[in-house]
Scaffold this motif. Structure first.
Motif, PDB file in Angstrom:
ATOM      1  N   GLY A  20      43.408  39.826  32.455  1.00  0.00           N
ATOM      2  CA  GLY A  20      44.131  40.063  33.705  1.00  0.00           C
ATOM      3  C   GLY A  20      43.122  40.298  34.802  1.00  0.00           C
ATOM      4  N   ASN A  21      43.618  40.486  36.041  1.00  0.00           N
ATOM      5  CA  ASN A  21      42.690  40.641  37.165  1.00  0.00           C
ATOM      6  C   ASN A  21      42.485  42.077  37.615  1.00  0.00           C
ATOM      7  OD1 ASN A  21      45.030  41.209  38.555  1.00  0.00           O
ATOM      8  ND2 ASN A  21      45.004  39.356  39.791  1.00  0.00           N
ATOM      9  N   ASP A  25      48.807  40.909  31.541  1.00  0.00           N
ATOM     10  CA  ASP A  25      49.527  41.737  32.504  1.00  0.00           C
ATOM     11  C   ASP A  25      51.032  41.698  32.226  1.00  0.00           C
ATOM     12  OD1 ASP A  25      47.132  42.308  33.712  1.00  0.00           O
ATOM     13  OD2 ASP A  25      47.345  40.777  35.252  1.00  0.00           O
ATOM     14  N   PRO A  59      48.687  45.805  35.772  1.00  0.00           N
ATOM     15  CA  PRO A  59      47.456  45.234  35.206  1.00  0.00           C
ATOM     16  C   PRO A  59      47.097  45.749  33.815  1.00  0.00           C
ATOM     17  CG  PRO A  59      46.904  46.903  36.817  1.00  0.00           C
ATOM     18  CD  PRO A  59      48.412  46.766  36.843  1.00  0.00           C
ATOM     19  N   TYR A 118      43.826  44.029  31.906  1.00  0.00           N
ATOM     20  CA  TYR A 118      42.443  44.146  32.356  1.00  0.00           C
ATOM     21  C   TYR A 118      41.750  45.330  31.693  1.00  0.00           C
ATOM     22  CZ  TYR A 118      38.331  44.536  35.279  1.00  0.00           C
ATOM     23  OH  TYR A 118      37.039  44.596  35.706  1.00  0.00           O
ATOM     24  N   GLN A 151      44.505  44.267  39.075  1.00  0.00           N
ATOM     25  CA  GLN A 151      45.179  44.781  40.268  1.00  0.00           C
ATOM     26  C   GLN A 151      46.691  44.746  40.097  1.00  0.00           C
ATOM     27  OE1 GLN A 151      43.750  42.047  43.275  1.00  0.00           O
ATOM     28  NE2 GLN A 151      45.673  40.943  43.261  1.00  0.00           N
TER      29      GLN A 151
END
Length: 160
Positions: free
Chosen positions: A149-150, A112, A137, A140, A152
């Motif tokens: 990454g997550n 990210d 992000p 991701y 969001q």
């Protein structure tokens, strides 16, 4: 595969130290103090995270039949725009390894990205600044397991 990476870790740490020695910085990041107009601060760091346990829904530690290992090389920079304003940003190049009963995989790439700004309200020995940071992000990808990454976008407002 983990063993080969662990054997190469001293090489990566040494290479990072050499690169760090060559990064020019006029002034270190100092919390509430912004960079002077045209001034810059840049930094590199290496981080490592490893897990073989997790927390249950009720907050108790538990072992799980898995292993997760992540190493990141992080870049951070501030740049002084003048009139008390800074822009700042950072990104990480990550390598994540996951080994569990369902998957054994490694993912490497850009994590990210963080972009933001800071404004200094008070100068001198009692400095005060406010800042806003956004995490984008970029790390991701639903097709990458484990992800870097997550997925969001996060916003962070700070008082320094």
């Amino acid at each position: 595969m983990r063993i080969a990476f662990r054997q190469s870790f001293p090489f990566l740490a040494g290479l990072t130290a050499i690169v760090l020695a060559g990064v020019p910085a006029e002034k270190a990041a100092a919390g509430a103090w912004v960079q002077p107009e045209g001034g810059t601060y840049a930094g590199l760091s290496v981080g490592r995270y490893e897990a073989e346990r997790s927390f249950s829904d009720n907050g108790k530690r538990r072992n799980f039949d898995a292993h997760y290992d992540e190493t990141s090389r992080n870049y951070y920079q501030e740049y002084g725009l003048g009139a008390g304003f800074d822009i700042l940003g950072g990104a990480a190049f990550k390598r994540a390894y996951q080994d569990d009963p369902l998957i054994s995989a490694t993912t490497s790439g850009l994590g990210d990205v963080r972009l933001g700004g800071r404004y200094q309200l008070l100068e001198g020995s009692q400095a005060l600044s406010v800042g806003l940071l956004a995490k984008i992000p970029t790390g991701y990808d639903v097709n990458n397991q484990p992800p870097l990454g997550n997925g969001q976008t996060d916003f962070d407002a700070s008082i320094y």
